[in-house]
Design a protein around this motif. Structure first.
Motif: not given
Ligand code: ZN
Length: 308
Positions: A18-19, A22, A142, A147
């Motif tokens: 996602a980022h 990660d 999470y 995500h």
């Protein structure tokens, strides 16, 4: 269709996140291990992490928050070099983590139509032609909206990439053979590490994290445990390259690495889709795909000719 790898062809692994950061906090030692074996590894980062927080007190200073997008790109480039992987941004904007009841920003990844996002990832899959794709499970690992979206988009792209009727302008169809979900930072990992540290008379800062897991949190079902303890140090260097996100004196950086290597020397995965025959449990994401030829991940691979 024979999905085993052509002799002499290097294995390829795509890890979708996602980022920026990660890729270093979930499965990084696995990536470094496969790079060392000659596997061609591409990290795909769906967003630029523009709406992230500054989580390292030493980096929470004037000029950082205002320039977070550029700083995180530079951090990602440093982590990419440390891990030895290729990396591409998918080009979407971080959704942030809105408080309960707050709406998502209008321009963000989590509200982008899934078809549009999947189309971009399909184009990358058809260009890079991975044998194995890894991403988060349906919970996102999470509950961050980016995500969860990353999971949805990756599953959709995994299914569509091999279908000539889907996204016909996005390149030659390619069917990756296996799709995995990360099992990183599971309750079992925290409990095992906490017990091992405590038994050795070492401080464990993991009480608080363990207390956050619900009592009835399901036990993870790992199908695949990749031994990669000798690459934990590379993982740690890649993590620290994300200086705005990782406090070197807190959180994940605190626990004793010798204990971790001893009691949990693997990174763990759940096989979600396979188009090749498998025997579970496995210790290799490429199990069932190798042809025992040199250059297929157990030795140096020939130089890539795909321009990656
Ligand atoms: Zn993230």
């Amino acid at each position: 269709m024979n999905l085993r790898v052509t002799p002499g062809e290097p294995l390829r692994l795509m890890s979708v996140h996602a980022h920026p950061d990660d890729e270093s906090s979930k499965g990084a030692a696995t990536l470094a291990k496969y790079v060392a074996e000659g596997v061609d590894v591409l990290v795909v980062t769906c967003t630029g992490g523009e709406r992230g927080d500054v989580l390292n007190p030493a980096m929470d200073r004037p000029g950082v928050r205002e320039n977070l997008a550029g700083i995180r790109r530079a951090e990602m480039a440093a982590a990419r070099e440390i891990l030895g992987v290729r990396q591409r941004f998918l080009g979407f904007t971080d959704s942030g983590l809105p408080a309960a009841g707050e709406p998502l920003p209008e321009d963000c990844f989590a509200v982008t139509p899934q078809e549009e996002a999947a189309g971009r990832l399909v184009a990358l899959i058809r260009e890079f032609r991975p044998h194995v794709v890894v991403t988060y499970d349906e919970t996102g690992g999470y509950p961050h909206p980016d995500h969860v979206r990353t999971h949805q988009v990756t599953v959709a792209a995994f299914e569509a990439a091999g279908d000539p009727g889907r996204f016909p302008g996005a390149g030659e169809p390619w069917r990756p053979a296996k799709l995995y979900y990360h099992g990183a930072l599971s309750k079992a990992w925290f409990r095992t590490m906490h017990d091992a540290l405590t038994a050795r008379g070492l401080d464990s800062a993991m009480h608080a994290v363990l207390a956050e897991f619900p009592d009835d949190a399901p036990e993870p079902e790992f199908t695949t445990r990749v031994p990669c303890a000798e690459y934990f140090a590379v993982r740690d260097r890649a993590l620290l390259a994300h200086a705005t996100q990782i406090d070197p004196d807190g959180g994940f950086m605190l626990h004793d690495r010798d204990v971790e290597r001893e009691v949990w020397p693997t990174e763990d995965y759940r096989l979600a889709r396979s188009r090749v025959e498998v025997v579970l449990p496995e210790d290799d994401l490429f199990a069932g795909l190798r042809t025992c030829e040199p250059g297929q991940g157990r030795g140096p691979a020939p130089a890539s000719t795909t321009g990656w």
